[in-house]
Design an enzyme around this catalytic site. Structure first.
Site, PDB file in Angstrom:
ATOM      1  N   CYS A   2     -11.951 -21.403 -42.845  1.00 39.03           N
ATOM      2  CA  CYS A   2     -12.469 -21.774 -41.527  1.00 39.03           C
ATOM      3  C   CYS A   2     -13.173 -23.134 -41.617  1.00 39.03           C
ATOM      4  O   CYS A   2     -13.752 -23.470 -42.653  1.00 39.03           O
ATOM      5  CB  CYS A   2     -13.454 -20.717 -41.028  1.00 39.03           C
ATOM      6  SG  CYS A   2     -12.640 -19.178 -40.571  1.00 39.03           S
TER       7      CYS A   2
ATOM      8  N   CYS B 222      -9.429 -21.385 -37.817  1.00 36.42           N
ATOM      9  CA  CYS B 222     -10.638 -20.701 -37.339  1.00 36.42           C
ATOM     10  C   CYS B 222     -11.854 -21.603 -37.476  1.00 36.42           C
ATOM     11  O   CYS B 222     -11.849 -22.553 -38.255  1.00 36.42           O
ATOM     12  CB  CYS B 222     -10.834 -19.383 -38.099  1.00 36.42           C
ATOM     13  SG  CYS B 222     -10.703 -19.507 -39.883  1.00 36.42           S
TER      14      CYS B 222
END
Ligand code: DVN
Length: 256
Positions: free
Chosen positions: A82, A164
């Protein structure tokens, strides 16, 4: 006795398959999985190479589908952490120089499949088991669903879907269409970011130092991007000429 005919390749408007395509993708697969990211050392490059060519050999290069590339996609799945996804449009050279210095950031070309295919061309022919080294479809003059374009659409879609946290995009503020609706970034990536996982898209709009105009973030095309993202419930931030940070990283690199 049947005489074997020389392969009758159709003439396309684009350049043919890159010479030594198979050897190049196999070599790049081993380089990536053994040296660049040894944590992917378990990947089977022979299988991956075969899945890649199976996706397009003996097929019409103008009827390529996402489905053709599914086996290849499954063999090359890879986790990008992420906050580390870096997208780009019209900044091909700069973004990869930056990713070279900022090693924890991943462009698509810093993932296995993007690394393997970067800069190559390929296509097959329905009447032959061979690659067509003479010509391949041009995406404007022949067909948009060609084997190369469908590949990049497919891998770009997965890259965006998998992202993400904060996603960054490096855009070019020195062209009129900074956010170009025909680009892969606009057509594919923006619409495949998942708002449940991606809370912010952070744009860095870079300008050519030889002709800096004022505020690229207020350009009409950037407003369009901002609007699309607000409809998709993703926060948009924009920074002009992120150059200071770039220089800091470059400086750190050269003093290591
Ligand atoms: O975020 C990146 C990356 O993740 C990628 O998958 O998509 C983004 C970059 O693509 P882009 O937004 O289309 O950016 P550009 O600068 O408009 O295009 C970059 C290059 O990709 C172009 O130079 C194209 O190469 P070419 O045709 O000039 O040799 C190529 N490209 C773009 N769309 C393509 C394509 N190549 C084949 N098929 C397409 N549909």
């Amino acid at each position: 006795v049947m005489w074997r005919q020389p392969p009758q390749h159709q003439e396309w408007k684009g350049a043919g398959t890159t010479a030594h395509f198979y050897e190049i993708i196999l070599g790049r697969c081993y380089t990536y999985t053994q040296i660049v990211r040894p944590e992917l050392g378990h990947k089977d490059c022979q299988k991956i190479g075969k899945a890649f060519t199976d996706a397009f050999l003996s097929k019409d290069p103008c009827s390529s589908t996402e489905q053709d590339y599914q086996p290849l996609m499954e063999l090359t799945n890879q986790t990008v952490p992420c906050d580390k996804t870096l997208l780009w449009s019209k900044t091909n050279e700069l973004v990869h120089e930056y990713a070279w210095v900022q090693r924890e950031l991943f462009t698509l070309e810093n993932t296995l499949l993007g690394y393997m295919a970067d800069g190559l061309r390929w296509c097959g022919d329905p009447g032959s088991p061979e690659m067509n080294y003479q010509s391949c479809p041009d995406r404007w003059k022949d067909c948009s669903n060609n084997s190369v374009s469908v590949f990049w659409n497919t891998v770009s879609k997965r890259f965006a879907e998998d992202a993400c946290g904060v996603v960054r995009v490096l855009l070019n503020g020195s062209v009129h269409n900074t956010f170009d609706e025909r680009s892969t970034f606009a057509r594919v990536e923006v619409f495949n970011l998942h708002p449940e996982k991606v809370h912010t898209l952070q744009a860095w709009v870079m300008q050519d130092i030889r002709n800096i105009s004022s505020d690229s973030c207020s350009h009409a095309s950037i407003k369009n991007l901002k609007l699309i993202l607000s409809k998709r419930n993703i926060t948009f931030t924009c920074e002009n000429n992120y150059r200071d940070s770039f220089q800091k990283h470059l400086w750190r690199f050269s003093h290591k």
